[in-house]
Every structure is written in structure tokens, then in C-alpha cells.
Scaffold this active site. Structure first.
Site, PDB file in Angstrom:
ATOM      1  N   GLY A  14      -1.227 -11.486   7.722  1.00  0.00           N
ATOM      2  CA  GLY A  14      -3.149 -10.938   8.366  1.00  0.00           C
ATOM      3  C   GLY A  14      -3.610 -12.570   7.537  1.00  0.00           C
ATOM      4  N   GLY A  72       3.385 -14.340   0.306  1.00  0.00           N
ATOM      5  CA  GLY A  72       4.546 -13.673   0.864  1.00  0.00           C
ATOM      6  C   GLY A  72       4.705 -12.307   0.316  1.00  0.00           C
ATOM      7  N   VAL A  74       5.401  -7.616   0.772  1.00  0.00           N
ATOM      8  CA  VAL A  74       5.893  -6.387   1.754  1.00  0.00           C
ATOM      9  C   VAL A  74       3.721  -6.477   1.104  1.00  0.00           C
ATOM     10  CG1 VAL A  74       5.657  -4.384   1.435  1.00  0.00           C
ATOM     11  CG2 VAL A  74       7.392  -5.692   1.587  1.00  0.00           C
ATOM     12  N   TYR A 136       3.994  -0.600  -4.637  1.00  0.00           N
ATOM     13  CA  TYR A 136       3.657  -1.640  -4.319  1.00  0.00           C
ATOM     14  C   TYR A 136       2.409  -1.895  -5.320  1.00  0.00           C
ATOM     15  CZ  TYR A 136      -0.226  -4.360  -1.745  1.00  0.00           C
ATOM     16  OH  TYR A 136      -1.132  -5.830  -1.271  1.00  0.00           O
ATOM     17  N   LYS A 140       2.535  -5.190  -7.142  1.00  0.00           N
ATOM     18  CA  LYS A 140       1.681  -6.376  -8.421  1.00  0.00           C
ATOM     19  C   LYS A 140       1.243  -6.684  -9.157  1.00  0.00           C
ATOM     20  CE  LYS A 140       1.329  -7.971  -3.733  1.00  0.00           C
ATOM     21  NZ  LYS A 140       1.609  -9.329  -3.478  1.00  0.00           N
ATOM     22  N   SER A 166      -9.334  -7.919   3.511  1.00  0.00           N
ATOM     23  CA  SER A 166      -9.693  -8.469   3.893  1.00  0.00           C
ATOM     24  C   SER A 166      -9.769  -8.072   4.944  1.00  0.00           C
ATOM     25  CB  SER A 166      -9.643 -10.003   3.715  1.00  0.00           C
ATOM     26  OG  SER A 166     -10.434 -10.937   3.751  1.00  0.00           O
ATOM     27  N   ARG A 174     -14.813   2.997   2.336  1.00  0.00           N
ATOM     28  CA  ARG A 174     -14.232   2.590   1.349  1.00  0.00           C
ATOM     29  C   ARG A 174     -14.238   1.296   1.177  1.00  0.00           C
ATOM     30  NH1 ARG A 174      -9.088   0.670   0.611  1.00  0.00           N
ATOM     31  NH2 ARG A 174      -9.037  -0.318  -0.941  1.00  0.00           N
TER      32      ARG A 174
END
Ligand code: 15L
Length: 265
Positions: A14, A72, A74, A136, A140, A166, A174
């Protein structure tokens, strides 16, 4: 600053699709990678289908690159194995390749989900302890720690962008706090690539929204000045979502629905 060659990973995603055209004016050659189809190469583009977990392929991917925008991986909560491969093994492969190929700066797409278990009535900054809201978010957090280590140990600079939401427009209440327009995304990435000194920096990726959960004062050296806001969308979003259920963790915590996603088995 114009870079001889920039690498954009996750270029079919995206945000990658948005940045593909927006980064081109900042470099002679834009190298694009993903595991999904990247279409055909425009003038000045190089396409390289590359699984991030393939260490040798990632080493080749970074050859001759001036700086990397690493989107790049998930991008949502999923079962563990894809997260392990793309976000943990993949980000390690990327930083190792940066070290071996002499790449000096990475703009790393982290996420607000590194701190998703703070409440929506708290304002935090980059120095508050991480509170990931899922695997996830944990991946990060790993990427941020790895980036910090590669700066302290090898001097490879990183700006970790804890991106909010974004999209073309905020999709729910939210996102009135977490929204970042594509134009502001471009401003943030370009500022992160071109600020003279960044060391290891963390900045939340949001527009100049009226509702704020994140304080970017300590990242002022990056020089990101958002120009957009979620405010023009507020009336429409509030009309669409009139009531909030305060028993729903997604309403209480900054991470929204991510805080109650999974387990998957
Ligand atoms: C993310 O990290 C996701 O990549 C994106 O799809 C959004 O859901 C965003 O967070 C968000 O928090 O809204």
C-alpha cells in the site's frame, strides 16, 4: 540531496505503491523489491523480486545502494511463521546486507503497534517503554532494537518510523488520531533520508491531527513538518461511527483492533 541509487523494499504494498513515484525525483535509480508483482520498470527503475528471508538475495539487493527505505514485510497481525520469516529474519538479512555493502542509512517502517497497549487517553513519546500489541508489534520492536544496535556498533543510521494509519482518509474514529496522509508520508520519508544527521531516531508517522497521542518533539532534528490533518474528515467519520463501546479493548487502547487480534491456534 539526490541519491545515485535508492532501494525501496515492499514496493508493491500500500505505501510502497505510493512512494514508488514520489521517491523517483530524489534518485537517479530507484531499485524496487517485493515478493508480489511489481509490474514493468519505468525509466530509472530496477525491479528485483526478493524474499527478505533469502539472505544471499538480500545481500545482492543492497549492492550499490546509497540508502534504503525498508517497508518490506508482514504489515498486520498474522500467525507467527510469516512474521518470523519476513520481519525478523528478513530485517536481520537487510541490516547484515547494509553492513556488508556499506549502506549508511535505512528508513525503517516500524509501526505504532510497537506501543499499541498504551491507552487512547495517554500521550507518549519515543522514550516511553515499548508495549507491543501483538506479535507484529513485537517484530517491529525487534527491528527497532536491531537498528539501534547496527547504529551503535557499525554506525549505520536509521530513522524508525512508527507509522500510524496511512491511507487516503481516516477510516474510523481511532484514525482521527493516527492518520497520516500520503503527502505527509512522502514528507516524512524524504526528511528521514535527507536530514544531515539522524543517528538512531524514532519518530511517529502522523499528520498534524487535532487529536494527538504521540509527541514528536524529540525528533525535531529530522525536520518533518506535517502539512495535512485528519480534521477535514472528522464530521463524516463521527457521523458514520456515532457510539463507542468502552468495554471494547479496541476503543481503549491506541493499537485499536490489533490489541484483540489472534491467537491463531
Ligand atoms: C499498521 O501497522 C498496519 O500496517 C496498517 O495496515 C494499519 O492498520 C495501521 O497499522 C494502523 O494502526 O491503523
Amino acid at each position: 540531496i539526490r541519491f545515485p541509487r535508492l532501494l525501496l523494499t515492499g514496493a508493491a504494498g500500500g505505501l510502497g505503491r505510493e512512494l514508488r513515484s514520489r521517491l523517483k525525483p530524489h534518485c537517479d535509480v530507484l531499485r524496487l523489491s517485493d515478493i508480489a508483482d511489481l509490474g514493468t520498470a519505468a525509466p530509472g527503475e530496477e525491479l528485483a523480486i526478493t524474499p527478505l528471508e533469502d539472505r544471499a538475495a538480500v545481500l545482492n539487493l543492497l549492492e550499490g545502494v546509497s540508502a534504503v527505505v525498508h517497508l518490506g514485510g508482514v504489515s498486520v497481525e498474522t500467525p507467527w511463521d510469516p512474521i518470523l520469516q519476513a520481519n525478523i529474519v528478513g530485517t536481520y538479512n537487510l541490516y547484515e546486507a547494509a553492513r556488508k555493502q556499506g549502506v549508511r542509512r535505512v528508513v525503517f517502517a516500524s509501526s505504532n503497534h510497537v506501543t499499541g497497549f498504551y491507552r487512547q487517553n495517554e500521550v507518549i513519546d519515543a522514550d516511553d517503554p515499548m508495549r507491543p500489541d501483538g506479535l507484529y508489534g513485537v517484530s517491529k520492536a525487534f527491528g527497532e532494537s536491531l537498528a539501534r544496535f547496527y547504529f551503535d556498533r557499525y554506525g549505520i543510521e536509521t530513522v524508525a518510523l512508527r507509522i500510524g494509519s496511512s491511507f487516503t482518509a481516516p477510516r474510523d474514529r481511532r484514525m482521527l488520531a493516527t492518520f497520516m496522509s500520503y503527502d505527509d508520508l512522502e514528507r516524512l520519508v524524504v526528511a528521514s533520508l535527507t536530514a544531515p544527521v539522524v543517528g538512531y531516531s524514532v519518530i511517529y508517522g502522523m499528520s498534524d491531527n487535532r487529536t494527538k497521542w504521540w509527541d514528536n518533539t524529540k525528533a525535531a532534528h529530522i525536520g518533518y513538518v506535517p502539512q495535512d490533518s485528519s480534521e477535514p474528515f472528522r464530521a463524516e467519520v463521527e457521523a458514520r461511527q456515532q457510539t463507542l463501546d468502552f468495554n471494547d479493548p479496541a476503543v481503549l487502547y491506541q493499537g485499536g483492533p490489533f490489541v484483540r487480534t489472534g491467537p491463531f491456534e
